[in-house]
Motif scaffolding. Structure first.
Motif, PDB file in Angstrom:
ATOM      1  N   TYR A   1     -23.717  20.684  -0.059  1.00 18.42           N
ATOM      2  CA  TYR A   1     -22.899  20.506  -1.093  1.00 18.42           C
ATOM      3  C   TYR A   1     -21.699  21.355  -1.325  1.00 18.42           C
ATOM      4  CZ  TYR A   1     -21.319  19.972  -6.206  1.00 18.42           C
ATOM      5  OH  TYR A   1     -20.739  19.593  -7.258  1.00 18.42           O
TER       6      TYR A   1
ATOM      7  N   PHE B   1     -29.809  15.252  -5.195  1.00 24.46           N
ATOM      8  CA  PHE B   1     -30.322  14.987  -4.057  1.00 24.46           C
ATOM      9  C   PHE B   1     -31.782  14.794  -3.669  1.00 24.46           C
ATOM     10  CE2 PHE B   1     -26.421  17.156  -4.329  1.00 24.46           C
ATOM     11  CZ  PHE B   1     -25.273  16.287  -4.198  1.00 24.46           C
TER      12      PHE B   1
ATOM     13  N   MET C   1     -30.833  14.366   4.960  1.00 26.46           N
ATOM     14  CA  MET C   1     -30.234  15.574   4.535  1.00 26.46           C
ATOM     15  C   MET C   1     -29.611  16.450   5.795  1.00 26.46           C
ATOM     16  SD  MET C   1     -29.727  17.648   2.279  1.00 26.46           S
ATOM     17  CE  MET C   1     -30.620  17.013   0.849  1.00 26.46           C
TER      18      MET C   1
ATOM     19  N   SER D   1     -29.385  21.048   0.883  1.00 28.23           N
ATOM     20  CA  SER D   1     -28.728  20.364   0.137  1.00 28.23           C
ATOM     21  C   SER D   1     -27.576  21.337  -0.723  1.00 28.23           C
ATOM     22  CB  SER D   1     -29.295  19.494  -0.970  1.00 28.23           C
ATOM     23  OG  SER D   1     -29.752  20.488  -2.154  1.00 28.23           O
TER      24      SER D   1
END
Length: 290
Positions: free
Chosen positions: A51, A88, A96, A47
């Motif tokens: 991100y 997340f 994911m 993540s």
């Protein structure tokens, strides 16, 4: 000589394949395997990559908005990777993986069209577009190291390590600044032995016998396997657990605080957490994935 963004993007893509190969077959329990980063499971490592891929794209295509959001975040207490990762935690492994794939593809398709010299804002100093994309490769390699360590996998080092080492050398000043320390006005020579991998980088000169930075006559010097240097400057190994020859007070001090990534000063890894690397292992193939 201008950086070839298509070739650099190809290297990022190749590094992404290594990451994906490690995570694509995980079941839900596997996604929640703890990694050496305190409090982070494998899903948090991925993540983080997805991100900040999206954030890197935002810095390239909407600089004013990026700066405004960064300023607001800093006013609210700063950028906290742990807080971001927590957002997340409810995603499944499949969700994911899909996010990582989408964010990574958007990153590559965006940056391949950008002038490599264009200045882009970030959380540390501004960077060229080429440096920003190189930093995404460095982050991918470093966080995939955490995933590999969690899974007990040894990756074969490739010529793409040159990108990681280059970012690490360039971040010397930042390593001091993020700790509020004055940087010594002393040059350091870095000489690294490339890995003996048949998988080479498309955007560097892998045929070089040694990768070098800094003046050849510098008294302070760092020499050894490229893998060991990269593990140290990304804080994936403690200095006691790598095989590097470090000569001179400036080089020694730098290697105790080296940080290739932006953000707060990282705690690094504890000494003895991993077996000490050997020159043979750092330079050649291994029995693991990728």
């Amino acid at each position: 000589m201008a950086v070839d963004m298509a070739a650099l993007a190809a290297d990022v893509s190749a590094e992404s394949v290594v990451t994906r190969d490690l995570i694509s077959g995980l079941d839900e329990a596997g996604w929640h395997t703890p990694t050496p980063a305190a409090g982070w499971d494998i899903i948090d490592q991925v993540s983080h990559l997805a991100y900040f891929d999206e954030v890197a794209v935002a810095s390239a295509v909407g600089q004013e908005e990026f700066i405004a959001e960064r300023t607001a975040a800093e006013a609210a207490g700063g950028i906290d990777p742990d807080t971001i990762a927590a957002r997340f935690h409810e995603l499944s492994g499949a969700e994911m993986l899909a996010w990582f794939d989408t964010a990574r593809q958007e990153l590559l398709s965006t940056f391949v069209t950008i002038d490599p010299g264009a200045r882009l804002p970030w959380f540390g100093p501004t960077m060229s577009a080429a440096s920003s994309l190189t930093a995404r490769l460095m982050e991918t390699w470093a966080h995939t190291q955490d995933i590999a360590d969690a899974l007990g996998v040894t990756r074969t080092p490739t010529g793409r390590l040159r990108h990681v080492a280059h970012i690490g050398v360039g971040a010397r000043a930042y390593s001091y600044a993020v700790r509020g320390l004055p940087r010594p006005d002393v040059p350091v020579r870095v000489e690294l032995v490339p890995p003996a991998s048949t998988e080479l980088s498309t955007s560097t000169a892998p045929s070089d016998a040694v990768w070098t930075w800094g003046p050849a006559d510098a008294k302070d010097r760092i020499t050894g396997p490229a893998l060991d240097f990269c593990l140290l400057v990304t804080q994936r190994r403690h200095g006691d657990d790598v095989t590097l020859a470090i000569e001179g007070p400036a080089a020694t001090e730098w290697m105790t605080i080296a940080q290739a990534f932006a953000g707060a000063a990282g705690p690094g890894r504890a000494a003895g957490l991993f077996p000490r690397t050997s020159a043979a292992a750092a330079g050649g193939g291994t029995d693991g994935t990728a």
